[in-house]
Design an enzyme around this catalytic site. Sequence first.
Site, PDB file in Angstrom:
ATOM      1  N   GLY A  79       5.613  12.065  -3.131  1.00  0.00           N
ATOM      2  CA  GLY A  79       4.429  12.681  -2.526  1.00  0.00           C
ATOM      3  C   GLY A  79       4.764  14.044  -1.935  1.00  0.00           C
ATOM      4  O   GLY A  79       5.840  14.226  -1.380  1.00  0.00           O
ATOM      5  N   GLU A 118      12.001   8.251   0.069  1.00  0.00           N
ATOM      6  CA  GLU A 118      12.860   7.080  -0.161  1.00  0.00           C
ATOM      7  C   GLU A 118      13.262   6.893  -1.623  1.00  0.00           C
ATOM      8  O   GLU A 118      14.435   6.722  -1.940  1.00  0.00           O
ATOM      9  CB  GLU A 118      12.055   5.869   0.264  1.00  0.00           C
ATOM     10  CG  GLU A 118      12.681   4.942   1.218  1.00  0.00           C
ATOM     11  CD  GLU A 118      11.684   3.815   1.462  1.00  0.00           C
ATOM     12  OE1 GLU A 118      12.136   2.705   1.584  1.00  0.00           O
ATOM     13  OE2 GLU A 118      10.452   4.068   1.463  1.00  0.00           O
ATOM     14  N   ASP A 175       5.509  10.531   6.739  1.00  0.00           N
ATOM     15  CA  ASP A 175       5.468   9.270   7.478  1.00  0.00           C
ATOM     16  C   ASP A 175       6.511   9.187   8.599  1.00  0.00           C
ATOM     17  O   ASP A 175       6.399   8.342   9.477  1.00  0.00           O
ATOM     18  CB  ASP A 175       5.687   8.082   6.528  1.00  0.00           C
ATOM     19  CG  ASP A 175       4.526   7.892   5.568  1.00  0.00           C
ATOM     20  OD1 ASP A 175       3.527   8.618   5.690  1.00  0.00           O
ATOM     21  OD2 ASP A 175       4.626   7.009   4.685  1.00  0.00           O
ATOM     22  N   ARG A 222     -21.466   6.264  19.375  1.00  0.00           N
ATOM     23  CA  ARG A 222     -20.908   5.355  18.367  1.00  0.00           C
ATOM     24  C   ARG A 222     -19.422   5.110  18.623  1.00  0.00           C
ATOM     25  O   ARG A 222     -18.750   5.942  19.248  1.00  0.00           O
ATOM     26  CB  ARG A 222     -21.008   5.997  16.974  1.00  0.00           C
ATOM     27  CG  ARG A 222     -22.390   5.954  16.382  1.00  0.00           C
ATOM     28  CD  ARG A 222     -22.409   6.744  15.095  1.00  0.00           C
ATOM     29  NE  ARG A 222     -23.675   6.583  14.397  1.00  0.00           N
ATOM     30  CZ  ARG A 222     -24.150   7.431  13.499  1.00  0.00           C
ATOM     31  NH1 ARG A 222     -23.458   8.530  13.182  1.00  0.00           N
ATOM     32  NH2 ARG A 222     -25.289   7.202  12.899  1.00  0.00           N
ATOM     33  N   MET A 256      -2.430   7.924   7.533  1.00  0.00           N
ATOM     34  CA  MET A 256      -1.404   7.394   6.625  1.00  0.00           C
ATOM     35  C   MET A 256      -0.202   6.821   7.395  1.00  0.00           C
ATOM     36  O   MET A 256      -0.101   6.972   8.606  1.00  0.00           O
ATOM     37  CB  MET A 256      -0.939   8.486   5.663  1.00  0.00           C
ATOM     38  CG  MET A 256      -1.893   8.721   4.515  1.00  0.00           C
ATOM     39  SD  MET A 256      -1.217   9.940   3.360  1.00  0.00           S
ATOM     40  CE  MET A 256      -2.294   9.680   1.961  1.00  0.00           C
ATOM     41  N   HIS A 262      -5.463  11.997   1.949  1.00  0.00           N
ATOM     42  CA  HIS A 262      -4.551  13.081   1.567  1.00  0.00           C
ATOM     43  C   HIS A 262      -4.808  14.391   2.292  1.00  0.00           C
ATOM     44  O   HIS A 262      -4.008  15.324   2.159  1.00  0.00           O
ATOM     45  CB  HIS A 262      -4.586  13.262   0.047  1.00  0.00           C
ATOM     46  CG  HIS A 262      -3.977  12.092  -0.674  1.00  0.00           C
ATOM     47  ND1 HIS A 262      -4.662  10.922  -0.876  1.00  0.00           N
ATOM     48  CD2 HIS A 262      -2.745  11.901  -1.181  1.00  0.00           C
ATOM     49  CE1 HIS A 262      -3.877  10.054  -1.498  1.00  0.00           C
ATOM     50  NE2 HIS A 262      -2.708  10.628  -1.689  1.00  0.00           N
ATOM     51  N   ILE A 263      -5.889  14.459   3.053  1.00  0.00           N
ATOM     52  CA  ILE A 263      -6.115  15.638   3.914  1.00  0.00           C
ATOM     53  C   ILE A 263      -4.867  15.880   4.769  1.00  0.00           C
ATOM     54  O   ILE A 263      -4.482  17.013   5.047  1.00  0.00           O
ATOM     55  CB  ILE A 263      -7.316  15.370   4.860  1.00  0.00           C
ATOM     56  CG1 ILE A 263      -8.583  15.122   4.074  1.00  0.00           C
ATOM     57  CG2 ILE A 263      -7.462  16.452   5.928  1.00  0.00           C
ATOM     58  CD1 ILE A 263      -9.463  16.295   3.870  1.00  0.00           C
ATOM     59  N   ARG A 314      -1.777  15.334   4.058  1.00  0.00           N
ATOM     60  CA  ARG A 314      -0.598  15.825   3.327  1.00  0.00           C
ATOM     61  C   ARG A 314      -0.768  17.261   2.881  1.00  0.00           C
ATOM     62  O   ARG A 314       0.209  17.945   2.572  1.00  0.00           O
ATOM     63  CB  ARG A 314      -0.348  14.937   2.101  1.00  0.00           C
ATOM     64  CG  ARG A 314       0.299  13.628   2.433  1.00  0.00           C
ATOM     65  CD  ARG A 314       1.352  13.214   1.439  1.00  0.00           C
ATOM     66  NE  ARG A 314       1.030  13.438   0.060  1.00  0.00           N
ATOM     67  CZ  ARG A 314       0.956  12.490  -0.883  1.00  0.00           C
ATOM     68  NH1 ARG A 314       1.148  11.237  -0.557  1.00  0.00           N
ATOM     69  NH2 ARG A 314       0.713  12.792  -2.121  1.00  0.00           N
TER      70      ARG A 314
HETATM   71  O1  F6P Z   1       4.769   8.276   1.696  1.00  0.00           O
HETATM   72  C1  F6P Z   1       3.836   9.219   2.048  1.00  0.00           C
HETATM   73  C2  F6P Z   1       2.453   8.743   1.748  1.00  0.00           C
HETATM   74  O2  F6P Z   1       1.618   9.799   2.112  1.00  0.00           O
HETATM   75  C3  F6P Z   1       2.049   7.435   2.444  1.00  0.00           C
HETATM   76  O3  F6P Z   1       1.716   7.622   3.772  1.00  0.00           O
HETATM   77  C4  F6P Z   1       0.922   6.960   1.569  1.00  0.00           C
HETATM   78  O4  F6P Z   1       0.765   5.567   1.607  1.00  0.00           O
HETATM   79  C5  F6P Z   1       1.365   7.399   0.205  1.00  0.00           C
HETATM   80  O5  F6P Z   1       2.234   8.491   0.360  1.00  0.00           O
HETATM   81  C6  F6P Z   1       0.219   7.785  -0.704  1.00  0.00           C
HETATM   82  O6  F6P Z   1       0.739   8.050  -1.952  1.00  0.00           O
HETATM   83  P1  F6P Z   1      -0.097   8.626  -3.182  1.00  0.00           P
HETATM   84  O7  F6P Z   1      -0.218  10.120  -2.970  1.00  0.00           O
HETATM   85  O8  F6P Z   1       0.735   8.296  -4.356  1.00  0.00           O
HETATM   86  O9  F6P Z   1      -1.434   7.976  -3.157  1.00  0.00           O
END
Ligand code: F6P
Length: 338
Positions: free
Chosen positions: A8, A100, A124, A159, A166, A268-269, A271
Amino acid sequence: MGILTSGGDCPGVNAVIRGAVLGGDVAHGYEFLGFKDGWRGVLEQDVVPLPRTGVRGISRLGGTILGTSRTNPLVGKGIEGVRASVRRNGLEGLIAIGGEGTLAAARELCGQGINVVGVPKTIDNDLGATDYTFGFDSAVQTATEAIDRLRTTGESHHRCMVAEVMGRNAGWIALHSGMASGAHAILIPEHPVSLEQICAWVVSARDRGRAPLVVVAEAFAPEGYAAPYAPRGLDTFGRPRLGGIGLLLEGELQIRTGIETRATVLGHIQRGGEPTAFDRVLATRLGLAAVESAAAGRWGTMVSLRGTDIVNVGLEQALGELKVVPEARYQEASVLFG
Ligand code: F6P
């Protein structure tokens, strides 16, 4: 020297590439080749030159200029493919920037006589051998900004707002963004709590006139639930794709408390986008240290942050430890709940 980014993406990857290229060029006269899309580029000879001019100004850019994939080089004849690629391109070794899976592959390749130095990368923050991974600070910053926005709309409508963040194995992003945004409940996989307890925190916040705010890590499962909620099939490593627990909680909390509830999955916002200053500096230092490690022949190690120092840790050791949120950190935060 070859460089690849795998797994990722993560804010700060480009700063690592720039640090390695500039450091290696100035101090050691290395020339660099970049493999496209991680191990796929290594195996398929998809390679581009990485001159000094090619890395100018990239440390502030999100994503990775080399592209990434989750191709696993240990599958099939991958190891021989990597060896052939290293030879054909005249490389002394590889700098592999990854999580990893990438670091596990790097360890195996080193065991087979292929020179690799690893640079840990994950938003993470769950790798035990380093105090912080670059990208984590940026992800927390992005999540906190988003949660602050959820708070103002939640307050306007009275609300309960649920923000799912993530964290595949650990609740670091939830813990930090939840603390930073003043959440009334933070839910992490390391510390299962019951739906009754979550409702109690929500109702207590509402009774004090607040719009309840819940931050939940994607891997959280309420007490009594056997596994994290993962309704989206498997990824290319055969791991369940997480995401959606926030939506499950939305329904449960609304039914059980009677408080109108809305959930947002940040996904993914977190990342994407530009790295914070902290991550740019950390990532640049890791890139510089990676190329120094290669020049010194410290193959089979990864560079890591210990306190304020960058050190080398053997990949064997590095991969042993998953860094989860210690109970004391959760208890500290939970004083603020409800
Ligand atoms: O390992 C980083 C991570 O962003 C996790 O937090 C998440 O579960 C995973 O990657 C999502 O992966 P992908 O981009 O393959 O959906």
